[in-house]
Design a protein around this motif. Structure first.
Motif, PDB file in Angstrom:
ATOM      1  N   ALA A 130       0.834  -1.196   0.000  1.00 35.00           N
ATOM      2  CA  ALA A 130       0.000   0.000   0.000  1.00 35.00           C
ATOM      3  C   ALA A 130       0.873   1.253   0.000  1.00 35.00           C
ATOM      4  N   LEU A 131       1.950   1.194   0.806  1.00 32.89           N
ATOM      5  CA  LEU A 131       2.903   2.316   0.855  1.00 32.89           C
ATOM      6  C   LEU A 131       3.447   2.632  -0.527  1.00 32.89           C
ATOM      7  N   ALA A 132       3.881   1.582  -1.216  1.00 33.66           N
ATOM      8  CA  ALA A 132       4.472   1.762  -2.535  1.00 33.66           C
ATOM      9  C   ALA A 132       3.463   2.396  -3.493  1.00 33.66           C
ATOM     10  N   ILE A 133       2.219   1.891  -3.447  1.00 32.02           N
ATOM     11  CA  ILE A 133       1.216   2.424  -4.371  1.00 32.02           C
ATOM     12  C   ILE A 133       0.898   3.873  -4.032  1.00 32.02           C
ATOM     13  N   VAL A 134       0.727   4.161  -2.733  1.00 31.22           N
ATOM     14  CA  VAL A 134       0.417   5.531  -2.330  1.00 31.22           C
ATOM     15  C   VAL A 134       1.541   6.467  -2.740  1.00 31.22           C
ATOM     16  N   ALA A 135       2.792   5.986  -2.601  1.00 31.84           N
ATOM     17  CA  ALA A 135       3.935   6.813  -2.988  1.00 31.84           C
ATOM     18  C   ALA A 135       3.866   7.176  -4.461  1.00 31.84           C
ATOM     19  N   VAL A 136       3.292   6.262  -5.279  1.00 36.95           N
ATOM     20  CA  VAL A 136       3.209   6.530  -6.712  1.00 36.95           C
ATOM     21  C   VAL A 136       1.996   7.385  -7.057  1.00 36.95           C
ATOM     22  N   VAL A 137       0.806   6.976  -6.584  1.00 36.43           N
ATOM     23  CA  VAL A 137      -0.411   7.678  -7.005  1.00 36.43           C
ATOM     24  C   VAL A 137      -0.741   8.863  -6.117  1.00 36.43           C
ATOM     25  N   GLY A 138      -0.093   8.980  -4.965  1.00 35.01           N
ATOM     26  CA  GLY A 138      -0.360  10.110  -4.085  1.00 35.01           C
ATOM     27  C   GLY A 138      -1.354   9.775  -2.988  1.00 35.01           C
ATOM     28  N   GLY A 139      -1.422  10.629  -1.959  1.00 41.64           N
ATOM     29  CA  GLY A 139      -2.274  10.356  -0.815  1.00 41.64           C
ATOM     30  C   GLY A 139      -3.698  10.811  -1.030  1.00 41.64           C
ATOM     31  N   GLY A 140      -4.345  11.140   0.075  1.00 39.87           N
ATOM     32  CA  GLY A 140      -5.729  11.565  -0.012  1.00 39.87           C
ATOM     33  C   GLY A 140      -6.673  10.412   0.229  1.00 39.87           C
ATOM     34  N   MET A 141      -7.901  10.726   0.633  1.00 44.18           N
ATOM     35  CA  MET A 141      -8.816   9.672   1.059  1.00 44.18           C
ATOM     36  C   MET A 141      -9.224   8.765  -0.093  1.00 44.18           C
ATOM     37  N   ASN A 142      -9.491   9.347  -1.283  1.00 48.26           N
ATOM     38  CA  ASN A 142      -9.932   8.515  -2.404  1.00 48.26           C
ATOM     39  C   ASN A 142      -8.871   7.495  -2.791  1.00 48.26           C
ATOM     40  N   ASN A 143      -7.623   7.978  -2.884  1.00 50.89           N
ATOM     41  CA  ASN A 143      -6.549   7.050  -3.213  1.00 50.89           C
ATOM     42  C   ASN A 143      -6.374   5.993  -2.138  1.00 50.89           C
ATOM     43  N   ALA A 208     -12.425  -3.776  10.175  1.00 54.48           N
ATOM     44  CA  ALA A 208     -11.518  -3.352  11.243  1.00 54.48           C
ATOM     45  C   ALA A 208     -10.100  -3.171  10.722  1.00 54.48           C
ATOM     46  N   SER A 209      -9.632  -4.136   9.920  1.00 49.91           N
ATOM     47  CA  SER A 209      -8.260  -4.004   9.409  1.00 49.91           C
ATOM     48  C   SER A 209      -8.116  -2.774   8.540  1.00 49.91           C
ATOM     49  N   ALA A 210      -9.152  -2.450   7.767  1.00 46.49           N
ATOM     50  CA  ALA A 210      -9.062  -1.281   6.892  1.00 46.49           C
ATOM     51  C   ALA A 210      -8.964  -0.006   7.716  1.00 46.49           C
ATOM     52  N   ILE A 211      -9.743   0.065   8.812  1.00 43.49           N
ATOM     53  CA  ILE A 211      -9.696   1.261   9.664  1.00 43.49           C
ATOM     54  C   ILE A 211      -8.304   1.415  10.271  1.00 43.49           C
ATOM     55  N   ILE A 212      -7.723   0.291  10.708  1.00 44.66           N
ATOM     56  CA  ILE A 212      -6.381   0.337  11.289  1.00 44.66           C
ATOM     57  C   ILE A 212      -5.337   0.669  10.222  1.00 44.66           C
ATOM     58  N   ALA A 213      -5.490   0.051   9.036  1.00 38.23           N
ATOM     59  CA  ALA A 213      -4.522   0.301   7.960  1.00 38.23           C
ATOM     60  C   ALA A 213      -4.528   1.767   7.563  1.00 38.23           C
ATOM     61  N   GLU A 214      -5.726   2.354   7.568  1.00 36.45           N
ATOM     62  CA  GLU A 214      -5.812   3.782   7.257  1.00 36.45           C
ATOM     63  C   GLU A 214      -4.968   4.577   8.245  1.00 36.45           C
ATOM     64  N   SER A 215      -5.028   4.213   9.532  1.00 34.22           N
ATOM     65  CA  SER A 215      -4.283   4.969  10.528  1.00 34.22           C
ATOM     66  C   SER A 215      -2.786   4.809  10.337  1.00 34.22           C
ATOM     67  N   SER A 216      -2.364   3.559   9.987  1.00 35.18           N
ATOM     68  CA  SER A 216      -0.931   3.351   9.782  1.00 35.18           C
ATOM     69  C   SER A 216      -0.432   4.201   8.635  1.00 35.18           C
ATOM     70  N   LEU A 217      -1.169   4.194   7.538  1.00 32.64           N
ATOM     71  CA  LEU A 217      -0.735   4.970   6.379  1.00 32.64           C
ATOM     72  C   LEU A 217      -0.780   6.461   6.675  1.00 32.64           C
ATOM     73  N   SER A 218      -1.823   6.903   7.381  1.00 30.61           N
ATOM     74  CA  SER A 218      -1.912   8.319   7.726  1.00 30.61           C
ATOM     75  C   SER A 218      -0.791   8.709   8.671  1.00 30.61           C
ATOM     76  N   PHE A 219      -0.451   7.792   9.583  1.00 29.18           N
ATOM     77  CA  PHE A 219       0.612   8.032  10.545  1.00 29.18           C
ATOM     78  C   PHE A 219       1.932   8.263   9.830  1.00 29.18           C
ATOM     79  N   LEU A 220       2.115   7.509   8.708  1.00 31.09           N
ATOM     80  CA  LEU A 220       3.339   7.657   7.928  1.00 31.09           C
ATOM     81  C   LEU A 220       3.251   8.835   6.968  1.00 31.09           C
ATOM     82  N   GLY A 221       2.141   9.561   7.059  1.00 33.69           N
ATOM     83  CA  GLY A 221       2.011  10.731   6.210  1.00 33.69           C
ATOM     84  C   GLY A 221       1.568  10.409   4.798  1.00 33.69           C
ATOM     85  N   LEU A 222       1.097   9.188   4.575  1.00 31.42           N
ATOM     86  CA  LEU A 222       0.724   8.798   3.224  1.00 31.42           C
ATOM     87  C   LEU A 222      -0.790   8.611   3.050  1.00 31.42           C
ATOM     88  N   GLY A 223      -1.524   8.801   4.116  1.00 34.06           N
ATOM     89  CA  GLY A 223      -2.965   8.636   4.003  1.00 34.06           C
ATOM     90  C   GLY A 223      -3.647   9.976   3.907  1.00 34.06           C
TER      91      GLY A 223
END
Lengths: 281, 321
Positions: A130-143, A208-223
């Motif tokens: 997910a990190l790799a993809i976000v790094a390519v397509v960019g952050g934001g809620m839709n992505n 539940a995993s999606a809600i947590i994953a969102e926080s991890s990615l946001s925590f890393l500044g990519l969500g």
């Protein structure tokens, strides 16, 4: 006794529906009900406990965090991001995974290709992918929804595939073939309705995993951007203060738990409803 | 009885045996071996044989659910074994199947009305309203009530479900129905009800049946002609009375002698076969039955006997004749 249990179950289902509806309502009308700007910092009121504890400051119902922001307001606003991401990402990954699983279970050639891809994907930690993809397509809620949806298909595909394989040789599927139904109809009208139970079960857990994953990615500044509160990033920000100001992370944690529990119970109810044996039994 | 509805020629089915890491094919199971027969319009052909003799595979090949590895199936003037895709789907309305297990053959998530209307709808025979009406008529024809149409399969007994299975097979007004052990899963009292229903329907609609069963009495009750299968081969094919009163093949004799007789004082010479059925992956040369045949000769071990017509309506594959 049985009747009582039936009624309890019935009440529980309605209660869950009410909880979920309440959260959805909160998310929708958030600007109308929050007492504070969720991002307003005030260092003079930082780390205040909830109102019922000693040392609380009036007006901050669930206390404040390390920057003096109102927890209640942040939870209400956070429900927007967390519930949207959690539910939409699961719908997306469920749809992708179910489709791939149906085709893999039915067509051997598709199976050979898709299961190897699934193996490759399982070899990467989902969050890394997910990190790799976000790094390519960019952050934001839709992505973020897109990324979590696209990376989450494997468990559905695996389970659906094996269910299809076990059911495709059963007599009622053969019977459908002999009356001349097309393969598309066979897959979606005869096989799919008979394998919804495990799909629903996986989906309820994946929320539940999606809600947590969102926080991890946001925590890393990519969500989602840092100035948008979500339950996930409240949870991770509050970790540092768990010993001294537990309310920062506990309240969003309770919200995640309530939503997941409600979705779980509703998921079970939907599953039971879709099985004629339990619906009428 | 008119001309031939179905003509099966030299039908073969080999299933590959795969093993090892690379799933290499290390051999074949000969499920059905060189089977030929014809079926007239309005005729019922019974197929008997023990478990694993290939009778179900034969039925499934005729239904085109399993693809044959060799041979031809001519049905109603069309080469069924060459049809594929949409053409095959279109041809399917003329031949339908009744399954062994009435608990597994109906989609548990569909109401009976939908199960019966679906064949009509997917083939574009009728619109929704007409199909619904026909579903109700079919339901009544097989002895169920109109009010049953909105129920689900699990709310019926085994016999009732088998009636639904028969109604579904009838929906498209087929010419041929392949019944694979259609009554084997039912109680004996229900078996006769279902058999009589099938006989009535045959008269009413001019159906032909291929009736596959291991139950000799059931096959005798319903069939006009009977074929006996052993190890994938059709070893004897004869008119019902001729076969039951004058069995020629040693295997048929052994099979008939093993059936219980419900009469006191009847002396039977039971022929008890020695040994087991040979492994169909490694069948014996010559006659498939020679390893257990009490009358085996030298020729039986080397030359495979062909199915020959001995007298009108009685063919047998055996070197004794």
């Amino acid at each position: 006794m049985k009747r009582l249990r039936g009624r309890m179950k019935y009440a529980l289902v309605w209660f869950s529906a009410a909880v979920l509806a309440l959260f959805v309502l909160l998310a929708v009308i958030a600007p109308l009900i929050v007492p504070h700007d969720p991002n307003a910092q005030n260092l003079l009121t930082r780390l205040k406990p909830p109102v019922w504890l000693h040392g609380a400051k009036a007006g901050f119902l669930l206390g404040t965090d390390n920057l003096g922001r109102d927890i209640f307001s942040r939870i209400v606003y956070g429900s927007r991001v967390s519930m949207t991401v959690g539910i939409l990402a699961v719908c997306l990954s469920g749809a992708i995974g179910t489709l791939i699983g149906l085709l893999s279970g039915f067509y051997n050639a598709v199976d050979q290709v898709m299961m190897r891809i699934a193996d490759i994907q399982l070899a990467f930690p989902t969050i890394l992918l997910a990190l790799a993809i976000v790094a390519v397509v960019g952050g934001g809620m839709n992505n973020l929804i897109l990324v979590l949806g696209v990376t989450g298909w494997v468990p559905y595909a695996r389970v659906v595939r094996s269910e299809v394989m076990s059911i495709r040789t059963s007599d009622f599927v053969v019977a459908a073939q002999t009356i001349g139904v097309t393969e598309t109809r066979l897959l979606f009208r005869h096989i799919l309705p008979n394998i919804v139970a495990p799909i629903i079960t996986i989906a309820t857990f994946q929320v539940a995993s999606a809600i947590i994953a969102e926080s991890s990615l946001s925590f890393l500044g990519l969500g989602v951007p840092v100035n948008v509160p979500s339950w996930g990033n409240m949870l991770s920000e509050g970790q540092l203060y768990l010993g001294t100001a537990w309310w920062i992370s506990v309240f969003p944690g309770i919200c995640i738990m309530l939503v997941v529990l409600a979705i779980n119970i509703l998921g079970d109810a939907v599953r039971d409803y879709m099985d004629p044996k339990t619906r009428l039994g | 009885m008119g001309g031939n509805l179905l003509e099966v020629r030299n039908l073969h089915k080999q299933f590959p045996i795969r093993a090892g890491l690379l799933r290499r094919t290390i051999g074949h199971v000969n499920a059905v071996n060189d089977v030929s027969f014809t079926l007239g319009t309005g005729e019922t052909l019974g197929i008997v044989g023990e478990s694993g003799c290939g009778k179900s595979t034969l039925g499934r090949m005729i239904m085109r659910v399993t693809d044959p590895t060799g041979g031809t199936i001519m049905f109603d003037g069309e080469s069924l074994s060459e049809l594929h895709g949409a053409k095959l789907r279109h041809a399917r309305r003329k031949f339908q199947m009744v399954f062994q297990d009435p608990y597994a053959s109906l989609n548990p998530k569909m109401r009976v009305e939908h199960i019966l209307a679906e064949p009509l709808l997917v083939n574009g025979v009728m619109d929704r309203e007409q199909a619904r009406e026909r579903a109700v008529r079919l339901l009544q024809r097989v002895g169920l009530r109109e009010s049953d149409r909105l129920r689900f399969p699990h709310q019926f007994s085994g016999g009732q479900r088998q009636r639904i299975g028969i109604a579904r097979a009838l929906a498209l007004s087929p010419k041929l129905i392949v019944a694979d052990e259609a009554v084997s899963a039912l109680d004996v009292s229900i078996q006769s009800q279902i058999l009589n229903l099938m006989l009535d329907l045959k008269k009413e609609y001019g159906l032909s049946y291929i009736f596959i069963s291991h139950n000799l009495a059931v096959v005798r009750h319903i069939s006009d002609r009977v074929g006996v299968m052993y190890l994938g081969h059709l070893v004897e094919l004869a008119d019902k009375d001729s076969l039951y009163q004058n069995p020629l093949h040693p295997y048929t004799r052994a099979l008939l002698s093993s059936a219980p007789v419900a009469k006191r004082g009847v002396q039977r010479d039971r022929i008890v076969l020695q040994g087991d059925v040979p492994n169909p992956a490694n069948p014996p040369g010559g006659c498939p039955f020679h390893t257990r045949c009490p009358q085996a000769m030298d020729a039986c071990r080397t030359v495979k006997p062909a199915l020959r017509q001995l007298e009108p309506g009685h063919a047998v594959a055996c070197h004794l004749y």
